[in-house]
Scaffold this active site. Structure first.
Site, short mmCIF file in Angstrom:
data_model
loop_
_atom_site.label_atom_id
_atom_site.label_comp_id
_atom_site.label_asym_id
_atom_site.label_seq_id
_atom_site.Cartn_x
_atom_site.Cartn_y
_atom_site.Cartn_z
N LYS A 79 0.86 -1.19 0.00
CA LYS A 79 0.00 0.00 0.00
C LYS A 79 0.90 1.24 0.00
CE LYS A 79 -3.94 1.93 2.62
NZ LYS A 79 -4.80 1.74 3.80
N SER A 154 -9.64 1.77 2.88
CA SER A 154 -8.77 2.54 2.03
C SER A 154 -7.72 1.70 1.30
CB SER A 154 -8.04 3.60 2.86
OG SER A 154 -7.22 2.99 3.84
N SER A 178 -9.80 -0.65 7.12
CA SER A 178 -9.23 -0.41 5.79
C SER A 178 -8.53 -1.60 5.14
CB SER A 178 -8.25 0.77 5.84
OG SER A 178 -8.97 1.98 5.78
#
Lengths: 490, 488
Positions: A79, A154, A178
């Site tokens: 990420k 996210s 997330s």
């Protein structure tokens, strides 16, 4: 014949170890897949193909020299809020567009030291604030199961990449759901570890007391494998636990759940749980019972306050965490004559609307005259939510329910209504506030063919138990074996 | 109306640890001389994702200061974030301690012009320093070498009543911090900085007036001058029927003027909250006890002991105590001196006189001096106990000892400076001087008696300084009087 990139990491490791495949072939397969689908999926912000092939070739050489490592030769993605030395790390925000960290996050270093091949950095809601990856400053990521829909967020880029075979494993971060929510929406496995199990050093902070790095994988064994690599005390993170770290895969053998007490939460209409999600959850609970588990009703009386509590604490911490982005030392900088103008222009233009909204919320919650009523009050409720779990875990070993109230929603559907967007995390916030681990595993599909996730929550530091239950469930079902049709056409 | 000033001080002292407060970057006491931004890392530059780790040595030194100031060390203290935007503040917040400081409720005993005061210490906490801005014609640059250096903030009660008291407290506190080894005490390099809170009230009143805050006072002089000016300003306001308002003031040291930095309505809301990156700091009683056991004797106690045990004059003790190395040197010399009959006051006189003078001309300081305390005592023994040399010779010998590192005995022998104490020899010299100076003899005998000094000087010159001046004067007087009786 499936592509190499559609193997799970543990399957690929078996083939790498037996010499049937090479890391170069495996990595090339993942890169081919990225080439084929990422124009549509948009999972990656940065790709490092040449570097990846060089690392793969080095991994093959190492293996030929008789060496082995837990992830030797496995292509992974990070990420974009995890600092990667020499690779741009934007956190999904204009504010850090072009920023190249001079150091690796501890979890990144551990994954690299375990022999993994780095494919690139995945898309995310800016500063991990969002539940759909639509708050990325660059572009939204699309759900591989239906490109018109969001992948969740996210960590939407990480979940979509793993689901679409664009990486075998990925790391995400979970502040209020997330990792778990996008895993559920993309039909993959996502783990939020106990707070402090994995180092936050190098993870660009959103809300420090809630942020945890977690694995995204195609099955429970892979998630356990990656968790074992990243878990463990880090002296550079004062909140990392001293008692952490384990080889979680070694215990994934049990296929029955005899004697296990599974807590079931009574859902409320206001949770807004989609009927198909409720059905899939009911069927999953039946599967657990069939495996020998005993189902016990539990209640978390303060769970209804999780959303308001979270949206005070997380923005409050974020308002200070994001103060360092001032245009002075790195990242987005606007020309200005005065210091005040420098700050306000850099922050005004560098941050997107959701980030600004949360900074304002948090600044307000910490302001003189409101601090007691908001921040302190929220901390007290947080303690009560933690106590609810402690009480519930006196009677049960794990708590099981849906990960997300709904399956993947349409891109743009909730953009105009932040509160509706916040509700996407309604079922994942309590665990984050309590600092306890939870996993999302695929447990079915809705009528539109969209995946449903089952969330298994365990007490603090009971990752092993959590993974064993998830593993037994996975062995009894085949939801995790399904792949989005996008792959077959690629 | 008669007014009384009420003054409290906040003192910021750098803590000289090996590494910074929250990262492994080395602490360099004088960052001004380094190339900018060379002692920095992801943590003190506040790169995204970097996290603080509390420096245990800084905590230990903080506890040391707390114990020396009679504070209660708190078993649990909490680091908090103090938020404001400034280019020298890399994180956009300073990590400090707010609601739960490291230590509370102490005091410092201070002597103010022969009077004794006990100044209360409200709290002591640890925090981090900021970077430094350099303003130039081409813009402003920022250097983060200093960012993250540990600071100890020591907040006093409003117990001081005059600029002199504030200054005396500040100096005493500086001495303590230097003694504890946590600060060099170098004010010019900003190692200690002051902020003063000042209010006034009618003499005898029990309530407090509205206070103002004077920031960034970097010397004792600035402190007392600024406080003095602020008291005068507040008195003038009240006398003209006005009201003192909450303000933050600055002090222009060059122009000796106060200026307004912020009014009440411009006050910052720092939005303090516990730093979620740092768990509460636990200090065990065992840790506190082990630090307490290693506390050195503090300046005031040492001074009192010297006065009581050595019979030292208060003002000499005060000169010798503050510099710990110098005090240690003095004490060692006294101990050697006492073993052979040299009085401590004589050692003190030589320290504050000749030794200070010789040190001033050198940069090495007492620790680099080539004369050991033992040899200083040996020199004073030759002077005061054995009468082997006179004062002038002793001064010359000491200077040579500082240059060459030789023993006093060796210098005496090499330069032939041992004192002439044979009366016959001195009498011969005196006879010669009187014979060769008829004019001066006549003047003396005509009543110009101070000329005796001139005769002594001549004798000293003839003996190349080896005569004992008292003895020389006595012989000169006897011989001159003999001349007088010869004339009548």
């Amino acid at each position: 014949m499936i592509a190499l990139c559609d193997l799970t990491a543990h399957e690929a490791l078996d083939l790498l170890r037996s010499g049937e495949i090479t890391s170069v072939a495996l990595t090339a397969s993942a890169l081919d897949r990225i080439l084929a689908v990422d124009n549509d999926v948009c999972a990656y912000l940065t790709l490092t193909p040449e570097q990846a092939l060089a690392e793969a070739s080095a991994a093959d050489a190492l293996r030929r020299a008789g060496q082995d490592l837990p992830l030797l030769g496995i292509p992974v993605a990070f990420k974009d809020n995890l600092s990667t030395r020499g690779i741009p790390t934007s956190c999904g925000s204009r504010m850090l567009d072009g920023y190249v960290p001079p150091y690796d996050a501890t979890v990144v270093r551990r994954v690299k030291e375990a022999g993994a091949v780095v494919l690139g950095k995945t898309n995310m809601d800016a500063f991990a604030m969002g539940s759909s990856t639509e708050n990325s400053a660059f572009f939204p990521t699309h759900n591989p199961w239906d490109l018109a829909r969001v992948p969740g967020g996210s960590s939407g880029g990480s979940a979509a990449a793993v689901a679409a075979g664009e990486a075998l494993l990925a790391l995400g971060s979970d502040t209020g759901g997330s990792v778990r929510q996008p895993a559920a929406l993309c039909g993959v496995v996502g783990v939020r570890p106990t707070y402090g199990l994995c180092s936050r050093y190098g993870l660009i902070a959103f809300a420090s007391s809630l942020d945890q790095v977690g694995p995204v994988a195609r099955d429970v064994t892979d998630a356990a494998l990656l968790l074992g690599v990243i878990a463990g005390h880090d002296p550079a993170d004062s909140t990392s636990r001293l008692d952490s770290g384990s080889d979680y895969t070694a215990y994934l053998a049990r296929k029955d759940l005899a004697g296990l007490r599974v807590g079931v939460l009574q859902s409320h209409p206001e949770d807004g749980i989609q009927a198909e999600v409720a059905d899939a959850t009911r069927r999953a609970l039946k599967t657990l019972r069939d495996l020998g588990a005993e189902l016990v009703d539990v209640s978390l009386p303060h769970g209804v306050y999780a959303l308001s509590t979270y949206y005070l604490i997380a923005p409050a911490e974020a308002s200070a965490n994001l103060a360092r982005f001032d245009g002075v030392r790195y990242g987005f900088r606007a020309a200005a004559d005065t210091v005040e103008a420098l700050f306000s222009r850099a922050r005004g233009a560098g941050f997107g609307p959701e980030v600004k909204r949360r900074i304002m919320l948090g600044t307000y919650a910490l302001s003189a005259g409101y601090y007691e009523a908001f921040y302190i009050q929220a901390q007290k409720v947080r303690t009560l939510i933690r106590a609810d779990f402690d009480a519930a875990f006196e009677a049960v070993d794990v708590i099981v329910g849906p990960t997300s109230p709904t399956t993947a929603f349409m891109l743009g559907e909730r953009v105009a209504d932040p509160l509706e967007m916040y509700r996407a995390d309604a079922l994942t916030l309590s665990q984050a506030l309590a600092g306890i681990p939870a996993i999302s595993v695929p447990c079915g599909f809705d009528a539109a063919g969209l995946p449903v996730g089952l969330q298994i929550t365990a007490p603090e530091m009971q990752e092993l138990r959590m993974l064993q239950v998830a593993f037994a469930f996975e062995q009894a079902t085949d939801w995790h074996r399904r792949r989005p049709s996008l792959i077959e056409s690629s | 109306m008669e007014y009384e000033a009420v003054i409290g001080l906040e003192v910021h002292a750098q803590v000289h640890t090996r590494s910074k407060m929250f990262c492994a970057c080395p602490v360099v006491p004088d960052t001004g001389n380094l190339p900018p931004n060379t002692y920095v890392c992801p943590v003190c530059l506040a790169l995204p994702g970097a996290l603080p780790v509390v420096n245990r040595q800084a905590v230990a030194l903080g506890i040391r200061a707390a114990l020396a100031l009679h504070c209660a060390v708190q078993p649990l203290s909490v680091f908090a974030r103090k938020s404001y935007f400034y280019p020298d503040l890399p994180k956009g917040y300073q990590i400090t301690q707010y609601a739960h400081p490291l230590a509370r409720n102490g005091y410092l005993e201070v002597d103010v012009s022969q009077r004794f005061c006990r100044i209360g210490i409200t709290r002591i906490h640890l925090e981090e320093d900021t970077g430094k801005l350099y303003h130039g014609n081409d813009g402003t640059r920022v250097d983060f070498n200093r960012a993250g250096v540990p600071l100890l903030e020591i907040v006093s009660e409003p117990d001081m009543r005059s600029p002199d008291e504030a200054r005396a407290y500040a100096m005493a506190l500086r001495d303590v911090l230097v003694y504890l080894g946590l600060n060099t005490g170098d004010m010019e390099k900003g190692m200690i900085r002051f902020e003063a809170n000042v209010s006034i009230r009618p003499q005898g009143s029990g309530t407090l007036g509205t206070r103002t805050e004077i920031k960034n006072l970097n010397s004792f002089r600035a402190l007392s001058r600024a406080v003095d000016a602020e008291i005068a300003r507040q008195i003038a306001i009240l006398n003209s029927g006005g009201q003192v308002t909450l303000k933050t003031l600055g002090w222009d040291a060059a122009g000796e003027q106060l200026f307004v930095q912020r009014n009440k309505e411009q006050a910052h809301d720092y939005r303090y909250f516990p730093d979620p990156d740092i768990p509460p700091l636990a200090v065990t009683p065992e840790w506190v006890a082990s630090i307490a056991a290693s506390l050195p004797e503090l300046p005031r106690a040492r001074k009192a002991r010297w006065v009581a045990h050595y019979g030292l004059r208060e003002e000499d003790a005060a000169l010798l105590v503050p510099d710990r190395a110098l005090a240690g040197y003095f004490e060692a010399a006294v101990k050697h001196g006492l073993g052979c009959g040299v009085a401590p006051q004589d050692v003190a006189n030589w320290m504050t006189g000749e030794v200070f003078r010789l040190l001033k001309a050198r940069t090495s300081g007492i620790t680099g001096a080539r004369v050991s305390p033992e040899r200083l005592a040996a020199l004073l023994r030759l002077l005061y106990v054995e009468d082997a040399i006179n004062v002038a010779s002793a001064k010359k010998i000491l200077e040579v000892m500082f240059e060459t590192g030789e023993s006093p005995e060796r210098v005496v022998e090499r330069l032939g400076l041992s004192q002439i104490s044979d009366p016959a020899l001195l009498e011969a010299v005196a006879t010669r001087v009187i014979r060769d100076s008829p004019t001066q003899v006549a003047q003396y005998l005509d009543g110009k008696e101070p000329l005796i000094g001139w005769f002594v000087g001549q004798i000293m010159r003839e003996t190349r300084g080896k005569a004992e001046p008292g003895q020389a004067q006595e012989i000169a007087r006897v011989f001159l009087e003999r001349e007088r009786s010869n004339r009548f």
